[in-house]
Design an enzyme around this catalytic site. Structure first.
Site, mmCIF file in Angstrom:
data_model
loop_
_atom_site.group_PDB
_atom_site.id
_atom_site.type_symbol
_atom_site.label_atom_id
_atom_site.label_comp_id
_atom_site.label_asym_id
_atom_site.label_seq_id
_atom_site.Cartn_x
_atom_site.Cartn_y
_atom_site.Cartn_z
ATOM 1 N N SER A 1 -12.351 -4.677 -1.324
ATOM 2 C CA SER A 1 -13.204 -3.917 -2.234
ATOM 3 C C SER A 1 -14.676 -4.104 -1.864
ATOM 4 O O SER A 1 -15.517 -4.389 -2.716
ATOM 5 C CB SER A 1 -12.974 -4.356 -3.692
ATOM 6 O OG SER A 1 -13.580 -3.465 -4.601
ATOM 7 N N PRO A 2 -15.019 -3.933 -0.580
ATOM 8 C CA PRO A 2 -16.386 -4.216 -0.127
ATOM 9 C C PRO A 2 -17.456 -3.340 -0.771
ATOM 10 O O PRO A 2 -18.612 -3.765 -0.873
ATOM 11 C CB PRO A 2 -16.316 -3.980 1.385
ATOM 12 C CG PRO A 2 -15.166 -3.029 1.567
ATOM 13 C CD PRO A 2 -14.170 -3.425 0.518
ATOM 14 N N LEU A 3 -17.074 -2.151 -1.201
ATOM 15 C CA LEU A 3 -18.051 -1.247 -1.817
ATOM 16 C C LEU A 3 -17.974 -1.250 -3.340
ATOM 17 O O LEU A 3 -18.617 -0.439 -4.003
ATOM 18 C CB LEU A 3 -17.867 0.178 -1.285
ATOM 19 C CG LEU A 3 -18.101 0.340 0.219
ATOM 20 C CD1 LEU A 3 -17.764 1.759 0.667
ATOM 21 C CD2 LEU A 3 -19.548 0.005 0.579
ATOM 22 N N GLY A 4 -17.193 -2.175 -3.896
ATOM 23 C CA GLY A 4 -17.154 -2.320 -5.349
ATOM 24 C C GLY A 4 -16.037 -1.596 -6.056
ATOM 25 O O GLY A 4 -15.988 -1.580 -7.289
ATOM 26 N N GLY A 5 -15.137 -0.966 -5.306
ATOM 27 C CA GLY A 5 -14.017 -0.273 -5.938
ATOM 28 C C GLY A 5 -14.278 1.208 -6.114
ATOM 29 O O GLY A 5 -15.424 1.661 -6.115
ATOM 30 N N TYR B 1 0.865 -1.180 0.000
ATOM 31 C CA TYR B 1 0.000 0.000 0.000
ATOM 32 C C TYR B 1 0.903 1.231 0.000
ATOM 33 O O TYR B 1 1.297 1.759 1.041
ATOM 34 C CB TYR B 1 -0.935 -0.017 1.207
ATOM 35 C CG TYR B 1 -2.005 -1.083 1.134
ATOM 36 C CD1 TYR B 1 -2.191 -1.842 -0.028
ATOM 37 C CD2 TYR B 1 -2.836 -1.346 2.207
ATOM 38 C CE1 TYR B 1 -3.164 -2.821 -0.100
ATOM 39 C CE2 TYR B 1 -3.824 -2.328 2.145
ATOM 40 C CZ TYR B 1 -3.976 -3.058 0.985
ATOM 41 O OH TYR B 1 -4.943 -4.039 0.922
ATOM 42 N N HIS C 1 -0.290 -12.206 0.293
ATOM 43 C CA HIS C 1 -1.181 -11.322 -0.462
ATOM 44 C C HIS C 1 -1.805 -11.977 -1.698
ATOM 45 O O HIS C 1 -2.944 -11.676 -2.058
ATOM 46 C CB HIS C 1 -0.416 -10.051 -0.869
ATOM 47 C CG HIS C 1 -1.282 -8.847 -1.001
ATOM 48 N ND1 HIS C 1 -0.841 -7.566 -0.761
ATOM 49 C CD2 HIS C 1 -2.578 -8.705 -1.342
ATOM 50 C CE1 HIS C 1 -1.822 -6.702 -0.958
ATOM 51 N NE2 HIS C 1 -2.884 -7.366 -1.311
#
Length: 288
Positions: A210-214, A55, A130
């Site tokens: 990516s829980p909200l879709g990116g 990151y 990863h």
């Protein structure tokens, strides 16, 4: 804040975590803002922070997010003894790209660098491989993590972007407590490839990345009719609706939404207050 256990361990995590990635990519906010976000998350009861050696902007910037989190925790005036920081290793960032590297020598080095970046005093709470590199056997790539576990530099080991077969292979070699794969209403592969069911059955924590879709989808969530409707019905943001959908899919799921603004993490933690019914879940899946 509601809590969950990390896998089959006695370690307690907050039911919503904080994803650190947005604070360290090329579009990163000022450091002072990022630290303020982390501090606000802690104020709200978040006790799980997700990071990775990759990151960062590129290879010259490696471990940026780990160092940032360590600095934020050091500067926090409250109790941080229960905060669990999970990091990852195995992706390189040449010119800002994402490239797998499962070379045991590289992983041995980056685990040591992550240990130092996170403060160099206490064990890495959770280190995750990863992404499996097809050029190396999973056992060979995990050998440095097992060494670090035995040496006390890592407490627990997890996996990311792994199939059921790969998870099973890894578990024959070392104890695994978690899996972090992509999962959201628009990417539901973990349902069909058996990973989510396997984690639930085996007691592994599933962290959906990516829980909200990116980033490209997040800005358009308010345009999706069913999310708008449920947002109005429930009195929660469309982002909370999606996070609540994830939580409703399995008790082993622990969302780790990223944030680079205080308002974002303040909104995300509200998702623990929202319980969606099976009908709500069905409406979302039919409406998107």
């Amino acid at each position: 804040m509601e809590t969950k256990k990390l896998g089959n361990t006695d370690v307690t995590l907050s039911a919503i975590g904080l994803g650190g990635m947005p604070m360290s990519l090329s579009s990163r906010p000022p450091e002072s803002q990022a630290i303020a976000v982390i501090h606000r998350a802690l104020d709200l009861g978040v006790r799980h922070i997700d990071t990775a050696d990759s990151y960062c902007k590129d290879e010259s910037d490696k471990h940026h997010n780990e160092r940032l989190i360590a600095k934020a925790l050091q500067q926090y005036s409250g109790d941080t003894s229960q905060v669990i920081v999970a990091t990852k290793g195995g992706l390189m960032r040449p010119n800002g790209n994402w490239v797998r590297n499962g070379n045991p020598d590289h992983l041995r080095q980056t685990i040591q660098e992550s240990f130092q970046a996170l403060g160099g005093e206490k064990s890495i709470d959770l280190w995750q491989y990863h992404a499996a590199d097809p050029n190396y056997a999973i056992e060979d790539s995990l050998a440095p993590a097992k060494e670090a576990l035995e040496a006390g530099k890592i407490r627990y080991i997890g996996l990311s972007n792994f199939s059921v077969e790969q998870i099973q292979t890894a578990r024959k070699f070392v104890e695994i407590v978690s899996v972090q794969n992509q999962y959201n209403p628009w990417h539901r592969l973990p349902e069909s490839n058996g990973v989510l069911e396997y984690c639930e059955k085996e007691g592994l924590t599933f962290f959906p990345w990516s829980p909200l879709g990116g980033s490209s989808r997040v800005s358009k969530l308010s345009d999706i009719r069913i999310l708008q409707q449920l947002s109005q019905e429930k009195g929660f943001s469309v982002y909370c609706i999606v996070l609540a959908w994830l939580r409703a899919k399995s008790p082993c799921i622990l969302p780790i939404p990223g944030a680079s603004k205080i308002s974002s993490i303040e909104d995300s933690v509200r998702a623990v207050e929202l319980q969606l019914s099976p009908d709500d879940v069905r409406r979302i899946e039919e409406g998107i």
